[in-house]
Every structure is written in C-alpha cells, then in structure tokens.
Design an enzyme around this catalytic site. Structure first.
Site, short mmCIF file in Angstrom:
data_model
loop_
_atom_site.label_atom_id
_atom_site.label_comp_id
_atom_site.label_asym_id
_atom_site.label_seq_id
_atom_site.Cartn_x
_atom_site.Cartn_y
_atom_site.Cartn_z
N LYS A 14 -1.52 6.12 4.68
CA LYS A 14 -0.33 5.74 5.14
C LYS A 14 0.63 7.43 4.54
O LYS A 14 1.65 8.10 5.26
CB LYS A 14 0.23 4.44 5.41
CG LYS A 14 -0.69 4.13 5.75
CD LYS A 14 0.30 2.35 6.29
CE LYS A 14 0.55 1.47 4.63
NZ LYS A 14 -0.81 0.58 4.24
N ARG A 89 4.63 -5.53 7.98
CA ARG A 89 3.98 -6.21 7.35
C ARG A 89 3.61 -7.59 7.31
O ARG A 89 2.62 -8.25 7.54
CB ARG A 89 3.37 -5.91 5.91
CG ARG A 89 2.80 -4.69 5.28
CD ARG A 89 3.43 -4.58 4.02
NE ARG A 89 2.49 -3.91 3.00
CZ ARG A 89 2.48 -3.14 2.54
NH1 ARG A 89 3.11 -2.19 2.64
NH2 ARG A 89 1.46 -2.29 1.53
N ARG A 128 -7.27 5.82 -7.35
CA ARG A 128 -5.55 6.75 -7.31
C ARG A 128 -4.44 5.65 -8.71
O ARG A 128 -3.88 6.34 -9.22
CB ARG A 128 -4.81 5.58 -5.82
CG ARG A 128 -3.48 6.09 -6.17
CD ARG A 128 -2.99 5.76 -4.29
NE ARG A 128 -2.40 4.27 -4.19
CZ ARG A 128 -1.99 4.28 -3.38
NH1 ARG A 128 -1.78 4.97 -2.56
NH2 ARG A 128 -1.53 2.97 -3.31
N ARG A 134 0.24 2.36 -11.15
CA ARG A 134 0.88 1.51 -10.32
C ARG A 134 -0.07 0.32 -10.72
O ARG A 134 -0.97 0.88 -10.62
CB ARG A 134 0.84 1.74 -8.72
CG ARG A 134 1.54 2.59 -7.99
CD ARG A 134 1.25 2.57 -6.52
NE ARG A 134 1.08 1.61 -6.11
CZ ARG A 134 1.06 1.80 -4.59
NH1 ARG A 134 1.57 2.52 -3.82
NH2 ARG A 134 0.96 0.43 -3.50
N ARG A 146 -3.99 -8.30 -2.63
CA ARG A 146 -3.59 -7.12 -1.76
C ARG A 146 -3.76 -6.84 -0.08
O ARG A 146 -3.43 -7.19 1.21
CB ARG A 146 -3.15 -5.71 -1.93
CG ARG A 146 -1.91 -5.91 -3.25
CD ARG A 146 -2.59 -4.29 -3.36
NE ARG A 146 -1.61 -2.92 -3.13
CZ ARG A 146 -2.00 -2.23 -3.74
NH1 ARG A 146 -3.01 -1.92 -4.41
NH2 ARG A 146 -1.02 -1.37 -2.67
P1 AMP Z 1 2.66 0.28 -0.59
O1 AMP Z 1 3.19 1.46 -1.65
O2 AMP Z 1 3.15 0.49 1.29
O3 AMP Z 1 0.86 0.28 -0.25
O4 AMP Z 1 3.30 -1.06 -0.59
C1 AMP Z 1 2.99 -1.68 -2.16
C2 AMP Z 1 3.86 -3.13 -2.19
O5 AMP Z 1 5.07 -3.06 -2.22
C3 AMP Z 1 3.16 -4.36 -2.10
O6 AMP Z 1 1.88 -4.47 -2.17
C4 AMP Z 1 4.12 -5.31 -1.20
O7 AMP Z 1 3.97 -6.03 -2.79
C5 AMP Z 1 5.32 -4.65 -1.79
N1 AMP Z 1 5.99 -4.38 -0.15
C6 AMP Z 1 5.67 -3.41 0.56
N2 AMP Z 1 6.64 -3.09 1.28
C7 AMP Z 1 6.60 -4.23 2.23
C8 AMP Z 1 6.95 -4.75 3.38
N3 AMP Z 1 6.98 -4.58 4.23
N4 AMP Z 1 7.08 -6.54 3.21
C9 AMP Z 1 6.47 -7.38 2.33
N5 AMP Z 1 6.52 -6.51 0.79
C10 AMP Z 1 6.02 -5.08 0.44
#
Ligand code: AMP
Length: 190
Positions: A14, A89, A128, A134, A146
């Site tokens: 994404k 989400r 990654r 991370r 996740r």
């Molecule tokens: P991402 O970079 O999109 O993979 O997000 C990393 C982490 O941020 C996720 O595993 C969640 O812990 C948190 N996160 C990001 N977006 C959301 C969301 N829309 N709702 C809840 N947690 C989020």
C-alpha cells in the site's frame, strides 16, 4: 474530488503504491501508520499512547485513530482528493469515515485492494524488517498477530465496500510499475 481507500494486508504494498498514485493523481496521501510512527518518534502524547499497541502488532483503539484521521483531513481540506492508506481498518472506522466525509459532502469513491498470499507477505515483511527498523516487522509472532487483527477486524470491510459497489480487487503480485498500472486502470474507470 476523488477519495481512494488503498486496502490490503500488512506488506501488500500500500505504502509503495501510494507514493506513485499520489503524484499521478495529485492526491493528499494519509497513512495512519506513518502518522503514528512520526508521533512515536517525537514522543508526543499520541505516540506514547499508540506505541504499545503498535509494537505488539495490535490495532490502536478506534477512538484514537478516528480522531487522528479527522484532524489530518481537516488540515488538508483544500485538496483534489485523499488517498487513505491503512485506514479504515475496522467497521467502526469505515462508518466514521463515511459519516465524516458525508458531513463535507464528500464520499469514498473507491476502495482498491492489493491482493497477495499470506506466506509471500510474511516473507516480504521480514525482509523489510531488516532495514525498516520497525519492531512490528521483525518478529514472526508480531507479524502473525497483525494478520490475526486483519482477519478479525479488517477483512469484514471487503463486504462493507462490496455492498456499496465500491470494492475493486487488484493482483498485488508483480513489479511495482505493473501494479501501479493495474491500480491506474481501476481509477481511470471510476
Ligand atoms: P501500517 O504502517 O499501516 O502497517 O500500520 C502500522 C501499525 O499502526 C498497525 O499495525 C497498527 O498498530 C497501527 N495502525 C495503523 N493504522 C491503523 C488503523 N487504521 N487502526 C488501528 N491501528 C492502526
């Protein structure tokens, strides 16, 4: 105004695709994961609150995430449209997004999903994790968590947008440019 939700499991690409699409269509890119990471790095109250959830691979609670998203949209109301990356989400987030956009006479134009098998994605995330720094990319257990969060809380959004005739799946396996082409094909037909 064109508002795209870029949808997909962790590691589906994404963020990578958002970088190309935001330029191509002049959209405001909002990545909730990036905003959380920025706040964690700067040790803001929001970052301190979100950190433990993110490091475990859990979703951050809806109230916190929805408020943050709305604040970010409010900062960019003078835009061609938004590219939402990693939001919504949960069903509560999707409902909140619909209501919030409607309050401005806007709507989600389309949800485009990048699709790939879990095993390919887990390997991608572990790769990654070697360079991203991370914590949530470096441990198989956190990555599995996740995916569990995705399956339980995020997957129902497929039906949610499908019912609104707004769900467009795209094959997420291929070169970056091939996938950008597939996404652009969907956007061109909206
Ligand atoms: P991402 O970079 O999109 O993979 O997000 C990393 C982490 O941020 C996720 O595993 C969640 O812990 C948190 N996160 C990001 N977006 C959301 C969301 N829309 N709702 C809840 N947690 C989020």
């Amino acid at each position: 105004m064109i508002n795209i939700v870029l949808f997909g499991k962790p590691g589906a690409g994404k963020g990578t695709q958002a970088e190309f699409l935001k330029e191509k269509y002049n959209l405001t890119h909002i990545s909730t994961g990036d905003i959380f990471r920025y706040n964690i790095k700067n040790e803001t109250p929001l970052g301190i609150e979100a950190k433990s959830y993110i490091n475990r691979g859990d979703l951050v609670p809806d109230e916190v995430t929805i408020k943050m998203l709305q604040d970010e949209v409010e900062r960019h109301t003078d835009t061609n449209g938004f590219l939402f990356d990693g939001f919504p989400r949960t069903l509560a987030q999707a409902d909140a997004l619909d209501a919030f956009l409607a309050s401005k006479d806007w709507e989600v134009t389309a949800t485009i999903a990048l699709e790939a098998d879990d095993e390919v994605l887990v390997q991608r995330l572990l790769e990654r994790g070697k360079t991203s720094g991370r914590a949530d990319d470096q441990d198989v257990e956190k990555i599995r968590n996740r995916y569990q969060e995705y399956n339980e809380k995020t997957a129902p959004l497929i039906e949610y947008y499908h019912k609104q005739n707004k769900f467009f799946p795209v094959n997420g396996i291929g070169s970056i440019s091939e996938i950008t082409e597939r996404l652009s094909g969907v956007i061109a037909n909206l």
